[in-house]
Design a protein around this motif. Structure first.
Motif, PDB file in Angstrom:
ATOM      1  N   GLY A 107     -38.818  35.911 -37.689  1.00 51.84           N
ATOM      2  CA  GLY A 107     -38.526  36.891 -36.905  1.00 51.84           C
ATOM      3  C   GLY A 107     -38.637  36.576 -35.293  1.00 51.84           C
ATOM      4  N   TYR A 108     -38.419  35.629 -34.914  1.00 46.69           N
ATOM      5  CA  TYR A 108     -38.311  35.183 -33.472  1.00 46.69           C
ATOM      6  C   TYR A 108     -36.938  36.002 -33.151  1.00 46.69           C
ATOM      7  N   THR A 109     -36.803  36.556 -31.998  1.00 49.66           N
ATOM      8  CA  THR A 109     -35.664  36.928 -31.463  1.00 49.66           C
ATOM      9  C   THR A 109     -35.159  36.517 -30.074  1.00 49.66           C
ATOM     10  N   PHE A 110     -34.015  36.335 -30.202  1.00 52.52           N
ATOM     11  CA  PHE A 110     -33.377  35.987 -28.893  1.00 52.52           C
ATOM     12  C   PHE A 110     -32.224  36.773 -28.728  1.00 52.52           C
ATOM     13  N   ARG A 111     -31.812  36.898 -27.491  1.00 48.17           N
ATOM     14  CA  ARG A 111     -30.689  37.489 -26.942  1.00 48.17           C
ATOM     15  C   ARG A 111     -29.291  37.407 -27.679  1.00 48.17           C
ATOM     16  N   LEU A 112     -28.895  35.953 -28.124  1.00 52.09           N
ATOM     17  CA  LEU A 112     -27.737  35.372 -28.685  1.00 52.09           C
ATOM     18  C   LEU A 112     -27.740  35.631 -30.212  1.00 52.09           C
ATOM     19  N   GLY A 113     -29.067  36.252 -30.630  1.00 54.94           N
ATOM     20  CA  GLY A 113     -29.063  36.479 -32.075  1.00 54.94           C
ATOM     21  C   GLY A 113     -29.727  35.613 -32.973  1.00 54.94           C
ATOM     22  N   SER A 114     -29.816  34.214 -32.719  1.00 52.40           N
ATOM     23  CA  SER A 114     -30.527  33.290 -33.639  1.00 52.40           C
ATOM     24  C   SER A 114     -31.190  32.177 -32.644  1.00 52.40           C
ATOM     25  N   THR A 115     -31.942  31.817 -33.315  1.00 49.66           N
ATOM     26  CA  THR A 115     -32.811  30.396 -32.530  1.00 49.66           C
ATOM     27  C   THR A 115     -31.645  29.298 -31.965  1.00 49.66           C
ATOM     28  N   ARG A 116     -30.835  28.934 -33.112  1.00 42.32           N
ATOM     29  CA  ARG A 116     -29.953  27.788 -32.592  1.00 42.32           C
ATOM     30  C   ARG A 116     -28.980  28.288 -31.565  1.00 42.32           C
ATOM     31  N   ALA A 117     -28.477  29.711 -31.785  1.00 41.71           N
ATOM     32  CA  ALA A 117     -27.721  29.914 -30.460  1.00 41.71           C
ATOM     33  C   ALA A 117     -28.321  30.079 -29.147  1.00 41.71           C
ATOM     34  N   TRP A 118     -29.500  30.410 -29.083  1.00 42.36           N
ATOM     35  CA  TRP A 118     -30.266  30.356 -27.901  1.00 42.36           C
ATOM     36  C   TRP A 118     -30.610  28.851 -27.486  1.00 42.36           C
ATOM     37  N   PHE A 119     -31.068  28.161 -28.358  1.00 43.43           N
ATOM     38  CA  PHE A 119     -31.243  26.812 -28.020  1.00 43.43           C
ATOM     39  C   PHE A 119     -30.166  25.905 -27.335  1.00 43.43           C
ATOM     40  N   GLU A 120     -28.886  26.126 -28.093  1.00 44.76           N
ATOM     41  CA  GLU A 120     -27.726  25.437 -27.764  1.00 44.76           C
ATOM     42  C   GLU A 120     -27.067  25.941 -26.431  1.00 44.76           C
ATOM     43  N   ARG A 121     -26.955  27.427 -26.324  1.00 42.31           N
ATOM     44  CA  ARG A 121     -26.438  28.005 -25.325  1.00 42.31           C
ATOM     45  C   ARG A 121     -26.988  28.844 -24.284  1.00 42.31           C
ATOM     46  N   ASP A 122     -28.451  29.177 -24.370  1.00 39.63           N
ATOM     47  CA  ASP A 122     -28.954  30.033 -23.438  1.00 39.63           C
ATOM     48  C   ASP A 122     -30.421  29.423 -23.060  1.00 39.63           C
TER      49      ASP A 122
END
Length: 159
Positions: free
Chosen positions: A119-134
């Motif tokens: 349930g971690y939440t990131f504004r790009l919708g997933s941990t991977r999207a956050w990690f790679e792009r935000d």
């Protein structure tokens, strides 16, 4: 959810020791000292990270990374709640993805999937999207403090 029972305590204990932290094994069924979330989630007190066999690996890594990113003086006083600010929280999340690569049978792909499932939440919708792009701010924060292993390229690579 990958747990410590799945991978054992030895490799995580070595990883934490390399960063001046200690993994303390808690007996099955016993309460975990310093656990913010309770139940099976890892706990922290000072430089010690407490976990049981049913503790999720992502939880152990997250709490350990909180300790790794905080100033030593504050670490000595921490008990249960490690968050100081959102940027420090993001830095802990970023570092836990990197540290997952150091654990045999874990890796960043697995830990990111477990973070999302938990349930971690990131504004790009997933941990991977956050990690790679935000996560530029978290990466810069870690780099400025000398906490980013291997430089930018290894941090952005896939595992």
């Amino acid at each position: 959810m990958l747990t410590l029972a799945d991978i054992g305590f030895d490799a995580p204990a070595r990883l934490l020791a390399g960063h001046g932290l200690r993994l303390v094994a808690v007996a099955d069924g016993e309460p975990i000292p310093g656990s913010y979330w309770g139940e099976c989630e890892a706990g922290l007190i000072g430089s010690d990270v407490f976990a049981r066999g049913d503790t999720p690996v992502h939880s152990l890594l997250h709490e350990a990374c909180h300790l790794a990113v905080m100033p030593t003086a504050r670490r000595a006083r921490v008990h249960t709640d490690a968050t100081d600010c959102q940027l420090e929280e993001d830095a802990a999340c970023y570092l836990q993805v990197l540290w997952a690569d150091a654990l045999p049978g874990v890796g960043r792909d697995r830990v990111m999937a477990d973070m999302d499932a938990w349930g971690y939440t990131f504004r790009l919708g997933s941990t991977r999207a956050w990690f790679e792009r935000d996560a530029e701010d978290a990466r810069a924060w870690l780099q400025a403090r000398g906490l980013l292993p291997g430089g930018r390229e290894s941090a952005r690579g896939t595992g």
